[in-house]
Design an enzyme around this catalytic site. Structure first.
Site, PDB file in Angstrom:
ATOM      1  CD  GLU A 132      53.019  69.809  78.283  1.00  0.00           C
ATOM      2  OE1 GLU A 132      51.839  69.883  78.666  1.00  0.00           O
ATOM      3  OE2 GLU A 132      53.870  69.067  78.848  1.00  0.00           O
ATOM      4  CD  GLU A 170      49.155  71.570  81.285  1.00  0.00           C
ATOM      5  OE1 GLU A 170      49.795  72.562  81.620  1.00  0.00           O
ATOM      6  OE2 GLU A 170      48.813  71.326  80.109  1.00  0.00           O
ATOM      7  CB  ALA A 226      47.168  70.999  73.076  1.00  0.00           C
ATOM      8  N   GLY A 237      48.182  68.464  78.052  1.00  0.00           N
ATOM      9  CA  GLY A 237      46.971  69.082  78.573  1.00  0.00           C
ATOM     10  C   GLY A 237      46.037  68.090  79.236  1.00  0.00           C
TER      11      GLY A 237
END
Length: 263
Positions: free
Chosen positions: A137, A117, A65, A114
């Site tokens: 994270e 992910e 992110a 992310g």
């Protein structure tokens, strides 16, 4: 401004490139929105039968992110952060996971947060031997929010998934392969070729059967097996009477290669 998503189609395969190399292809809100728009564009395009997703530059698939942008949302409170960040990211990974055409990640470098992910969500993945993965994270004081707490343990197993989620330590492409996050690891200069070759081995088959298989697997994984078997039956029934199923059966009986539309 530089376009955050690049899209090119060749021989039935759409190449989508995350295009913020100066920011290690960080997932800004704008990039995610453009990625969703690109998926919308190619979903109904019969000329596109598979997708390869990669990152621009030599350093990163995606570092995760865009923290500066995300931090601004956090400062505005939980409601804004969940709406703008969490829901946007979860919608993106769910869209990739449920996409009716096979999506293959070509992991060319760093795949953190992310970015990792996305790889958890797509159907298949090929990693460069220069790739590096991490779930960092936890170092920000938060859990993953784009589906990582759910998909990674399903892929790797609860204990192996939790070790990666709770330590935030980076891991190699070979470890990613061993835990089922990627299908194979290849030399860096062969990455896109390997991803396209894998796509080619899929799109030689009926697009209807490919889409039905993806749907049955994706939906069934989150159901008890009895319910998953019903999904499998429904997906088969939807193909009965189709030209592709008739062609596949006829080709088998006649001992010849099947000739599917678009293949």
């Amino acid at each position: 401004m530089t376009e955050p998503i690049l899209l090119a189609v060749d021989d039935g395969i759409a190449l989508i490139t995350l295009n913020r190399p100066e920011r290690l292809n960080a997932l800004s809100y704008g990039l995610i929105d453009r990625l969703m728009a690109a998926l919308d564009r190619i979903e109904g395009d019969a000329g596109v039968r598979a997708v390869v997703l990669t990152g621009a530059g030599e350093r990163a698939f995606s570092a995760g992110a865009d923290i500066h942008e995300f931090s601004d949302s956090v400062e505005q409170g939980a409601a804004v952060a969940v709406r703008d960040f969490v829901r946007r990211g979860q919608t993106m990974t769910a869209r990739l996971e449920a996409f009716k055409k096979p999506v293959i990640a070509a992991v060319n470098g760093i795949a953190f947060g992310g970015g990792c992910e996305i790889i958890e969500a797509v159907h298949l993945a090929v990693a460069s031997d220069r790739a590096l993965f991490a779930k960092p994270e936890i170092k920000l004081g938060m859990p993953p929010t784009f589906g990582g707490t759910q998909r990674l343990p399903r892929l790797a197993g609860r204990k192996r998934g939790l070790e990666l989620l709770l330590t935030g330590d980076p891991f190699s492409p070979e470890h990613a392969r061993d835990i089922g996050l990627v299908n194979r690891v290849v030399p860096h200069d062969q990455l896109l070729q390997a991803a396209r070759e894998l796509a080619g081995r899929i799109i030689r088959h009926s697009s209807g059967s490919v889409g039905s298989t993806i749907t049955a697997v994706t939906r069934g994984l989150n159901m008890p097996i009895a319910e998953g078997l019903l999904v499998e039956s429904e997906q088969f029934a939807a193909l009965v009477g189709s030209r592709d199923l008739a062609e596949g059966l006829a080709a088998w009986k006649e001992r010849r290669p099947a000739k599917y539309v678009g293949a």
